[in-house]
Write a protein that holds these residues in place. Sequence first.
Motif, PDB file in Angstrom:
ATOM      1  N   ALA A  72     -75.959 -31.747 104.391  1.00 57.10           N
ATOM      2  CA  ALA A  72     -74.844 -30.888 103.976  1.00 57.10           C
ATOM      3  C   ALA A  72     -73.558 -31.335 104.654  1.00 57.10           C
ATOM      4  O   ALA A  72     -72.973 -30.619 105.453  1.00 57.10           O
ATOM      5  CB  ALA A  72     -75.156 -29.433 104.288  1.00 57.10           C
ATOM      6  N   GLU A  73     -73.114 -32.548 104.318  1.00 53.89           N
ATOM      7  CA  GLU A  73     -71.926 -33.096 104.964  1.00 53.89           C
ATOM      8  C   GLU A  73     -70.886 -33.601 103.972  1.00 53.89           C
ATOM      9  O   GLU A  73     -70.073 -34.453 104.310  1.00 53.89           O
ATOM     10  CB  GLU A  73     -72.333 -34.227 105.920  1.00 53.89           C
ATOM     11  N   MET A  74     -70.896 -33.081 102.752  1.00 51.99           N
ATOM     12  CA  MET A  74     -69.906 -33.504 101.760  1.00 51.99           C
ATOM     13  C   MET A  74     -68.581 -32.801 102.044  1.00 51.99           C
ATOM     14  O   MET A  74     -68.536 -31.587 102.215  1.00 51.99           O
ATOM     15  CB  MET A  74     -70.365 -33.182 100.344  1.00 51.99           C
ATOM     16  N   THR A  75     -67.499 -33.567 102.116  1.00 47.64           N
ATOM     17  CA  THR A  75     -66.177 -32.995 102.352  1.00 47.64           C
ATOM     18  C   THR A  75     -65.194 -33.503 101.310  1.00 47.64           C
ATOM     19  O   THR A  75     -65.309 -34.635 100.818  1.00 47.64           O
ATOM     20  CB  THR A  75     -65.645 -33.337 103.758  1.00 47.64           C
ATOM     21  N   LEU A  76     -64.229 -32.666 100.983  1.00 46.80           N
ATOM     22  CA  LEU A  76     -63.195 -33.006 100.008  1.00 46.80           C
ATOM     23  C   LEU A  76     -62.076 -33.758 100.718  1.00 46.80           C
ATOM     24  O   LEU A  76     -61.528 -33.275 101.715  1.00 46.80           O
ATOM     25  CB  LEU A  76     -62.650 -31.724  99.365  1.00 46.80           C
ATOM     26  N   GLU A  77     -61.754 -34.941 100.210  1.00 46.32           N
ATOM     27  CA  GLU A  77     -60.652 -35.718 100.774  1.00 46.32           C
ATOM     28  C   GLU A  77     -59.326 -34.995 100.535  1.00 46.32           C
ATOM     29  O   GLU A  77     -59.193 -34.209  99.608  1.00 46.32           O
ATOM     30  CB  GLU A  77     -60.604 -37.108 100.135  1.00 46.32           C
ATOM     31  N   GLY A  78     -58.312 -35.290 101.350  1.00 46.61           N
ATOM     32  CA  GLY A  78     -57.021 -34.628 101.255  1.00 46.61           C
ATOM     33  C   GLY A  78     -56.079 -35.206 100.221  1.00 46.61           C
ATOM     34  O   GLY A  78     -54.993 -34.676  99.995  1.00 46.61           O
ATOM     35  N   LYS A  79     -56.478 -36.310  99.600  1.00 47.38           N
ATOM     36  CA  LYS A  79     -55.657 -36.939  98.560  1.00 47.38           C
ATOM     37  C   LYS A  79     -56.521 -37.221  97.351  1.00 47.38           C
ATOM     38  O   LYS A  79     -57.738 -37.378  97.467  1.00 47.38           O
ATOM     39  CB  LYS A  79     -55.051 -38.261  99.050  1.00 47.38           C
ATOM     40  N   LEU A  80     -55.866 -37.310  96.195  1.00 44.39           N
ATOM     41  CA  LEU A  80     -56.575 -37.705  94.985  1.00 44.39           C
ATOM     42  C   LEU A  80     -56.733 -39.213  94.961  1.00 44.39           C
ATOM     43  O   LEU A  80     -55.933 -39.947  95.535  1.00 44.39           O
ATOM     44  CB  LEU A  80     -55.799 -37.276  93.737  1.00 44.39           C
ATOM     45  N   GLY A  81     -57.752 -39.663  94.285  1.00 46.22           N
ATOM     46  CA  GLY A  81     -57.932 -41.081  94.028  1.00 46.22           C
ATOM     47  C   GLY A  81     -57.775 -41.310  92.542  1.00 46.22           C
ATOM     48  O   GLY A  81     -57.533 -40.368  91.779  1.00 46.22           O
ATOM     49  N   TYR A  82     -57.886 -42.542  92.116  1.00 52.55           N
ATOM     50  CA  TYR A  82     -57.847 -42.812  90.683  1.00 52.55           C
ATOM     51  C   TYR A  82     -58.724 -44.007  90.370  1.00 52.55           C
ATOM     52  O   TYR A  82     -58.974 -44.863  91.215  1.00 52.55           O
ATOM     53  CB  TYR A  82     -56.431 -43.029  90.165  1.00 52.55           C
ATOM     54  N   VAL A  83     -59.198 -44.008  89.153  1.00 53.72           N
ATOM     55  CA  VAL A  83     -60.053 -45.078  88.671  1.00 53.72           C
ATOM     56  C   VAL A  83     -59.481 -45.533  87.338  1.00 53.72           C
ATOM     57  O   VAL A  83     -59.150 -44.714  86.486  1.00 53.72           O
ATOM     58  CB  VAL A  83     -61.505 -44.581  88.485  1.00 53.72           C
TER      59      VAL A  83
END
Length: 110
Positions: free
Chosen positions: A35-46
């Motif tokens: 249980a270590e999933m965290t939301l990054e503070g910036k968006l990424g793109y693909v």
Amino acid sequence: MPNPDGAITPEERTAIVNWLKEKGVGVRCRSCNQAEMTLEGKLGYVGVWTGSPFPPSVFPYAILVCGRCAFTAFYNTVIIGLTPRAAPKPPVPPLPPSTPAQASGGSSGG
């Protein structure tokens, strides 16, 4: 909509987390089950292949990363409702056909 540098605001973070919860996405990593999933503070793109020689279309994503095994999951922020869908670009008109004189660089007179 996120800042120009891709940073998400606390309100946007809450909106992303709430959307993920509504869809049943948990904090357990699908790779290592911790249980270590965290939301990054910036968006990424693909980039998405468009079938043309021009740059690909780009989709912005919220990024969840496991702090233990580095597994990364991407969630499309257009579908979440955080970023707008880009308007389609108008097609580029074809170049006019060249004449033999234009192609060779010569002139017709003499």
